[in-house]
Design a protein around this motif. Structure first.
Motif: not given
Length: 150
Positions: A26-28, A112-114, A144-150
Motif C-alpha cells: 500500500a505504501a508503494l 524529500d519524502l519517506v 514521513v508518510v505512514v500508510i496503513r494496509g487494507a
C-alpha cells in the motif's frame, strides 16, 4: 517505467520501504502515485539482515541461503505487483544490508519524502504503528508518510 541506476541518489527523491507485507505494498502504491504527481524520482528500498539468535547459538540456515537475494526477489515481486509499464516515473531499486529503520533514516538525509507501511512482517496485533514506521516518524530527516494496509 524507467530505471535510473545512480541518478536518483544524487537528487531529491521519494524513498519507499518495501518488505512484501500488504502495508508496504500500500505504501508503494501511494509512493508511485505521489511520484507521478510531483515528477520526483522514486527509490524503492528493501533492507535485509542476517538472522540473529539471542540465545548465543547460530540460527541454522541452508548452505545456499542468501538473504540479499531473497530481499531482491521480494522487492522484484512487490514492484511487479504494483508498477506497470504505463507508469512514467523514474525508478531505482535498492537492496541494502541492515535493519530497515536505520537504513531508511540514513536515506532520508537526501530524500524529500519517506513512505512506509504502518506494519511489516513483524506486526503485533493491535499496535497502531510498527517499530520501523515509528522509528522513521521520529528520526527521519524529511517528512514521513505512514500508510496503513487494507
Amino acid at each position: 517505467m524507467t530505471s535510473a541506476e545512480g541518478t536518483a541518489a544524487s537528487q531529491h527523491r521519494i524513498v519507499v520501504g518495501v518488505d512484501g507485507s500488504e502495508s508496504s505494498l500500500a505504501a508503494l502504491r501511494w509512493a508511485v502515485r505521489q511520484a507521478e504527481l510531483t515528477g520526483a524520482p522514486l527509490e524503492i528500498v528493501s533492507a535485509w539482515e542476517w538472522p540473529v539468535s539471542y540465545s548465543g547459538w547460530e540460527t541454522p540456515e541452508p548452505p545456499d541461503y542468501d538473504p540479499a537475494d531473497e530481499a531482491r526477489r521480494q522487492l522484484d515481486k512487490a514492484v511487479s505487483a504494483v508498477l506497470t509499464p504505463r507508469d512514467a516515473i523514474e525508478v531505482r531499486r535498492s537492496v541494502v544490508e541492515g535493519h530497515a529503520a536505520p537504513v531508511l533514516e540514513a536515506l532520508s538525509k537526501t530524500a524529500d519524502l519517506v513512505v512506509v507501511g504502518s506494519h511489516g512482517h513483524g506486526e503485533l496485533a493491535g499496535m497502531l504503528l510498527g517499530s520501523v514506521s515509528e522509528h522513521c516518524a521520529t528520526h527521519c530527516h524529511c517528512p514521513v508518510v505512514v500508510i496503513r494496509g487494507a
